[in-house]
Design a protein around this motif. Structure first.
Motif, mmCIF file in Angstrom:
data_model
loop_
_atom_site.group_PDB
_atom_site.id
_atom_site.type_symbol
_atom_site.label_atom_id
_atom_site.label_comp_id
_atom_site.label_asym_id
_atom_site.label_seq_id
_atom_site.Cartn_x
_atom_site.Cartn_y
_atom_site.Cartn_z
ATOM 1 N N ILE A 1 0.847 -1.204 0.000
ATOM 2 C CA ILE A 1 0.000 0.000 0.000
ATOM 3 C C ILE A 1 0.879 1.250 0.000
ATOM 4 C CG2 ILE A 1 -1.708 1.342 1.266
ATOM 5 C CD1 ILE A 1 -2.801 -1.311 2.367
ATOM 6 N N GLY B 1 2.462 2.152 -3.208
ATOM 7 C CA GLY B 1 1.531 2.414 -4.305
ATOM 8 C C GLY B 1 1.364 1.279 -5.302
ATOM 9 N N GLU B 2 1.539 0.050 -4.815
ATOM 10 C CA GLU B 2 1.376 -1.059 -5.759
ATOM 11 C C GLU B 2 -0.061 -1.556 -5.815
ATOM 12 O OE1 GLU B 2 5.855 -2.810 -4.999
ATOM 13 O OE2 GLU B 2 4.109 -4.148 -4.814
ATOM 14 N N VAL B 3 -0.961 -0.838 -5.202
ATOM 15 C CA VAL B 3 -2.348 -1.289 -5.217
ATOM 16 C C VAL B 3 -3.226 -0.277 -5.954
ATOM 17 C CG1 VAL B 3 -2.090 -2.574 -3.087
ATOM 18 C CG2 VAL B 3 -2.923 -0.207 -3.034
ATOM 19 N N ASP B 4 -4.360 -0.766 -6.449
ATOM 20 C CA ASP B 4 -5.315 0.076 -7.141
ATOM 21 C C ASP B 4 -6.372 0.614 -6.206
ATOM 22 O OD1 ASP B 4 -5.489 -1.718 -10.299
ATOM 23 O OD2 ASP B 4 -4.461 0.144 -9.734
ATOM 24 N N ALA B 5 -6.713 -0.219 -5.199
ATOM 25 C CA ALA B 5 -7.852 0.150 -4.362
ATOM 26 C C ALA B 5 -7.659 -0.431 -2.982
ATOM 27 C CB ALA B 5 -9.148 -0.377 -4.977
ATOM 28 N N VAL B 6 -8.314 0.185 -2.001
ATOM 29 C CA VAL B 6 -8.329 -0.382 -0.646
ATOM 30 C C VAL B 6 -9.757 -0.636 -0.251
ATOM 31 C CG1 VAL B 6 -6.167 0.592 0.119
ATOM 32 C CG2 VAL B 6 -8.250 1.933 0.322
ATOM 33 N N VAL B 7 -9.911 -1.638 0.627
ATOM 34 C CA VAL B 7 -11.254 -2.017 1.066
ATOM 35 C C VAL B 7 -11.400 -1.613 2.524
ATOM 36 C CG1 VAL B 7 -12.887 -3.904 1.298
ATOM 37 C CG2 VAL B 7 -11.170 -3.966 -0.506
ATOM 38 N N VAL C 1 -15.223 -0.088 -1.380
ATOM 39 C CA VAL C 1 -13.987 -0.113 -2.155
ATOM 40 C C VAL C 1 -13.634 1.312 -2.559
ATOM 41 C CG1 VAL C 1 -12.843 -1.029 -4.191
ATOM 42 C CG2 VAL C 1 -14.628 -2.366 -3.068
ATOM 43 N N THR D 1 -11.230 3.415 -4.805
ATOM 44 C CA THR D 1 -10.282 3.317 -5.899
ATOM 45 C C THR D 1 -9.312 4.488 -5.844
ATOM 46 O OG1 THR D 1 -12.219 2.626 -7.120
ATOM 47 C CG2 THR D 1 -10.172 2.733 -8.332
ATOM 48 N N GLY E 1 -6.397 7.323 -10.954
ATOM 49 C CA GLY E 1 -5.868 6.689 -12.160
ATOM 50 C C GLY E 1 -6.432 5.308 -12.418
ATOM 51 N N ALA E 2 -7.010 4.751 -11.364
ATOM 52 C CA ALA E 2 -7.469 3.373 -11.543
ATOM 53 C C ALA E 2 -8.787 3.294 -12.303
ATOM 54 C CB ALA E 2 -7.615 2.710 -10.180
ATOM 55 N N ASP E 3 -9.485 4.395 -12.375
ATOM 56 C CA ASP E 3 -10.782 4.318 -13.051
ATOM 57 C C ASP E 3 -10.689 4.813 -14.492
ATOM 58 O OD1 ASP E 3 -12.217 7.422 -11.743
ATOM 59 O OD2 ASP E 3 -10.213 6.884 -12.462
ATOM 60 N N PRO F 1 -10.084 3.377 -17.419
ATOM 61 C CA PRO F 1 -10.871 2.709 -18.466
ATOM 62 C C PRO F 1 -12.342 3.121 -18.449
ATOM 63 C CG PRO F 1 -9.511 1.121 -17.350
ATOM 64 C CD PRO F 1 -9.403 2.386 -16.587
ATOM 65 N N TYR F 2 -12.872 3.314 -17.242
ATOM 66 C CA TYR F 2 -14.289 3.647 -17.156
ATOM 67 C C TYR F 2 -14.544 5.031 -17.716
ATOM 68 C CZ TYR F 2 -14.383 -0.313 -14.069
ATOM 69 O OH TYR F 2 -14.270 -1.562 -13.565
ATOM 70 N N THR G 1 -9.477 -2.023 -13.295
ATOM 71 C CA THR G 1 -8.335 -1.162 -12.969
ATOM 72 C C THR G 1 -7.058 -1.771 -13.542
ATOM 73 O OG1 THR G 1 -8.048 -2.309 -10.873
ATOM 74 C CG2 THR G 1 -9.413 -0.315 -10.866
ATOM 75 N N PRO G 2 -6.062 -0.965 -13.852
ATOM 76 C CA PRO G 2 -4.881 -1.435 -14.575
ATOM 77 C C PRO G 2 -4.157 -2.581 -13.863
ATOM 78 C CG PRO G 2 -4.876 0.955 -14.392
ATOM 79 C CD PRO G 2 -6.051 0.475 -13.627
ATOM 80 N N ARG G 3 -3.929 -2.424 -12.545
ATOM 81 C CA ARG G 3 -3.188 -3.477 -11.844
ATOM 82 C C ARG G 3 -4.014 -4.749 -11.764
ATOM 83 N NH1 ARG G 3 -1.574 1.059 -9.309
ATOM 84 N NH2 ARG G 3 0.670 1.514 -9.452
ATOM 85 N N TYR H 1 -15.962 -5.087 -6.858
ATOM 86 C CA TYR H 1 -17.038 -4.141 -7.181
ATOM 87 C C TYR H 1 -18.365 -4.878 -7.270
ATOM 88 C CZ TYR H 1 -14.173 -0.030 -8.143
ATOM 89 O OH TYR H 1 -13.338 1.052 -8.034
ATOM 90 N N VAL I 1 -7.837 -6.268 2.243
ATOM 91 C CA VAL I 1 -7.590 -4.871 2.611
ATOM 92 C C VAL I 1 -7.206 -4.072 1.381
ATOM 93 C CG1 VAL I 1 -5.950 -3.392 3.798
ATOM 94 C CG2 VAL I 1 -6.950 -5.343 4.982
ATOM 95 N N ALA I 2 -6.418 -4.701 0.491
ATOM 96 C CA ALA I 2 -5.944 -3.958 -0.688
ATOM 97 C C ALA I 2 -6.152 -4.803 -1.934
ATOM 98 C CB ALA I 2 -4.463 -3.631 -0.520
ATOM 99 N N ILE I 3 -6.271 -4.123 -3.027
ATOM 100 C CA ILE I 3 -6.512 -4.791 -4.321
ATOM 101 C C ILE I 3 -5.370 -4.430 -5.257
ATOM 102 C CG2 ILE I 3 -8.128 -4.941 -6.278
ATOM 103 C CD1 ILE I 3 -9.483 -5.828 -3.811
ATOM 104 N N PRO I 4 -4.824 -5.365 -6.032
ATOM 105 C CA PRO I 4 -5.211 -6.794 -6.126
ATOM 106 C C PRO I 4 -4.566 -7.647 -5.005
ATOM 107 C CG PRO I 4 -4.112 -6.000 -8.139
ATOM 108 C CD PRO I 4 -3.917 -4.974 -7.089
#
Lengths: 540, 102
Positions: free
Chosen positions: A35, A38-44, A53, A55, A58-60, A62-63, B28-30, B58, B70-73
């Protein structure tokens, strides 16, 4: 389960436990590290209503691209139905810019009739999580845009927003209409009785009617035109390139006669019509081919027959002329010499000899009369030298009456006529007609003084003239016969004439496409009626 | 092929086969890279001996609780051996292989 000594078991368990804890620790450290770097896209994150979730930036991407670039319009509305976001397509649909759309009330794009519909859609979406329906949007300039809306409520940081997808139905309907028309015109084309083909700018047949396949005796679709229809015009090949260049010049060609060679037999005669047709990549054309082979054959046969008939007619006329001419001479001689004989030797011959000679002379005269009439009949209805087929019936009657003037006066006859029309008939022929009919009316009179009345009326687009008399009448049994050649209902002595008069009238009337008939009863007089064409003025 | 479909193996639940679960967040890209990397390694070294389930957080947020995500992926190896978890897009192939016990 294996029986392991208690002490050994606890040693094994402890070792496992340490291993497990070490692993879990390193995982936890790894998570934090990932985390952090910065190797993750999202945190829960856990939330009373469930995991949320989040995000990271930058992770969104594509949308965003999807929403911005997609074909449909999409908007996000706040709870107050304010447009929070509009993609470029929706703005374009509403003939506006994105800036002028964002922040506007969605109602701005609804007509009064559709506001209720929209409200219903929104309520349904909140109740069911999703709703869809069709209504009309309205651009600021007043253009009506029929659309399909898909409405989804979304909960964003505690606020109830609406996500709406908007599909423009005009395009869909346009495509449907085009498809329907396409189908219809394809149906019409395929079923056409004529051979019709559509040629693209490269000379390929891209559409055809069933009849075209039959004419070419092959499937013509997607083949070069000249291969299926190797036509010649005036003995020269009818090139597709000519057709296409004529089409490019915008020429419409109608009724061009061409020949289509056949593998078995004579070439077929066709009439070709060509119209230009625009394609995406140039000018093609629509070609209609009408098979006139049968028609030509009939026409040729008819012409031949007419020729033969005309030949035979003139042969007949020549024969009749020479027969009557050549026969009359000896007859005249016979009559003359018989009369001489009579005159010279009347006193020296016995009484019955005179009678016999008289008979011979009478017969000769009668024969001569018949031949004269025969000649008159064959010559009747010939086109006279003066070519104008126009005759004022009133004048013809007057002329005829003056010819019969003496006779009329002597027998006290009266001839009346209405105002009669001008007929598309030669003077000479109309004169003959009336002379015969009026002459007959006078000849076959009854005890009373003859009353002859001539009138005119319309029948089947022609003039019908009636010559009515109060003469002896004709038995209905003979109404047809009277118009035959040499048909005489009364014996030779009482009424003069050879019986050719009505036959001539019949021939004359027929020449002009009319008819002649009689209405009569013995003792009731007769009505002779005939039809002739009207003289029309030029330009009618 | 939809990257979120579970990739089948020839022998499910056979002793020794890998049971993997990859948690992603949509497109998401990752997430996309993780799916790609994991699948590649599995096909190269575990063909026919693994089962990979891809869970989109999602679509199914509640699944996160199951494995305490906790974190994705995040890639969870449930079998064989101890449960291990790896975080990130799995581009470090050596680390991934190590985590899978290869």
């Amino acid at each position: 389960m294996n029986q392991v000594p208690h002490a050994a078991r606890s040693r094994v368990t402890e070792r496992d436990r340490v291993q497990e804890l070490t692993a879990r620790l390193s995982e936890a450290e790894e998570t934090i590290r990932a985390i952090y770097s910065g190797e993750v896209d999202a945190v829960v994150v856990n939330h009373p209503s469930g995991p949320r979730v989040y995000t990271l930036e930058g992770a969104d991407h594509p949308y965003r691209v999807m929403v911005e670039k997609m074909h449909e319009g999409t908007v996000t509305l706040s709870g107050d139905r304010l447009i929070l976001y509009s993609n470029p397509q929706f703005a374009h649909m509403m003939e506006s810019t994105s800036e002028s759309v964002a922040g506007a009330e969605f109602e701005k794009f609804l007509g009064p009739a559709d506001t209720n519909l929209f409200t219903a859609l929104v309520e349904a979406s909140v109740a069911r999580g999703y709703s869809t329906g069709e209504l009309d949007l309205r651009t600021p300039s007043g253009t009506i845009v029929p659309v399909r809306l898909s409405v989804t409520p979304i909960d964003v940081v505690g606020m109830q927003n609406l996500c709406i997808l908007i599909s423009d139905l005009r395009e869909q309907r346009r495509n449907e209409a085009i498809l329907k028309e396409e189908r219809l015109s394809r149906l019409i084309l395929e079923q056409a009785g004529e051979a019709i083909v559509v040629i693209d700018p490269h000379g390929m047949i891209v559409r055809r009617s069933e009849s075209a396949n039959r004419l070419a005796r092959s499937r013509v679709l997607m083949t070069p035109f000249h291969r299926m229809f190797p036509l010649t015009a005036s003995s020269r090949p009818f090139e597709t390139s000519h057709i296409l260049s004529a089409a490019r010049d915008g020429q419409h060609i109608q009724g061009l006669e061409v020949a289509m060679p056949q593998p078995d037999g004579d070439p077929r005669a066709l009439l070709v019509s060509i119209s230009p047709l625009a394609f995406d990549d140039g000018i093609g054309c629509v070609v209609t081919l009408t098979d006139i082979t049968e028609r030509k054959r009939s026409e040729e046969a008819l012409a031949r027959q007419a020729g033969e008939l005309s030949h035979s007619n003139s042969d007949l006329r020549q024969f009749a002329y020479s027969a009557s001419h050549d026969l009359r001479e000896p007859l005249r001689q016979l009559a003359v010499f018989s009369e001489l004989l009579q005159a010279k030797y009347r006193d020296q011959l016995p009484a019955d000899a005179n009678v016999l000679i008289q008979h011979a002379v009478d017969s000769a005269h009668r024969m001569e009369g018949l031949l004269k009439d025969l000649l008159a009949y064959t010559q009747a209805a010939d086109a006279p030298q003066d070519g104008v087929a126009s005759s004022d019936a009133n004048r013809v009657i007057e002329k005829t009456l003056s010819i019969f003037e003496t006779q009329i006066r002597e027998i006290g006859a009266r001839v009346d006529h209405e105002f009669l029309p001008v007929l598309a008939v030669h003077d000479v022929h109309l004169t003959q007609l009336f002379q015969n009919l009026i002459g007959n009316a006078l000849k076959y009179r009854s005890q009373e003084p003859p009353r002859i009345r001539i009138s005119a009326g319309r029948l089947d687009g022609m003039w019908k003239l009636t010559v009515a008399d109060n003469g002896i009448g004709i038995d209905p049994a003979y109404h047809n016969q009277v118009f035959g050649i040499f048909q005489r209902l009364h014996g030779g002595s009482k009424y003069s004439g050879s019986g050719i008069g009505l036959a001539i009238c019949h021939k004359l009337v027929q020449r002009y496409g009319g008819r002649i008939w009689v209405d009569s009863e013995p003792g009731q007089g007769s009505q002779f009626m005939f039809t002739l064409p009207e003289k029309k003025n030029e330009g009618q | 092929m939809n990257p979120k479909e579970s990739l089948p193996s020839g022998r499910v639940n056979r002793r020794g086969s890998h049971q993997l679960r990859l948690y992603v967040a949509g497109l998401t890209p990752r997430s996309l890279r993780a799916i790609d990397n994991v699948r590649r390694v599995c096909e190269a070294e575990l063909r026919g001996r693994y089962r990979l389930e891809v869970v989109d957080i999602y679509e199914k947020p509640l699944r996160a609780i199951e494995d305490q995500i906790v974190a994705i992926p995040t890639l969870i190896k449930q079998a064989p051996g101890l449960v291990r978890r790896m975080i990130g897009d799995m581009s470090e192939t050596s680390l991934l292989r190590q985590g899978l016990g290869l």
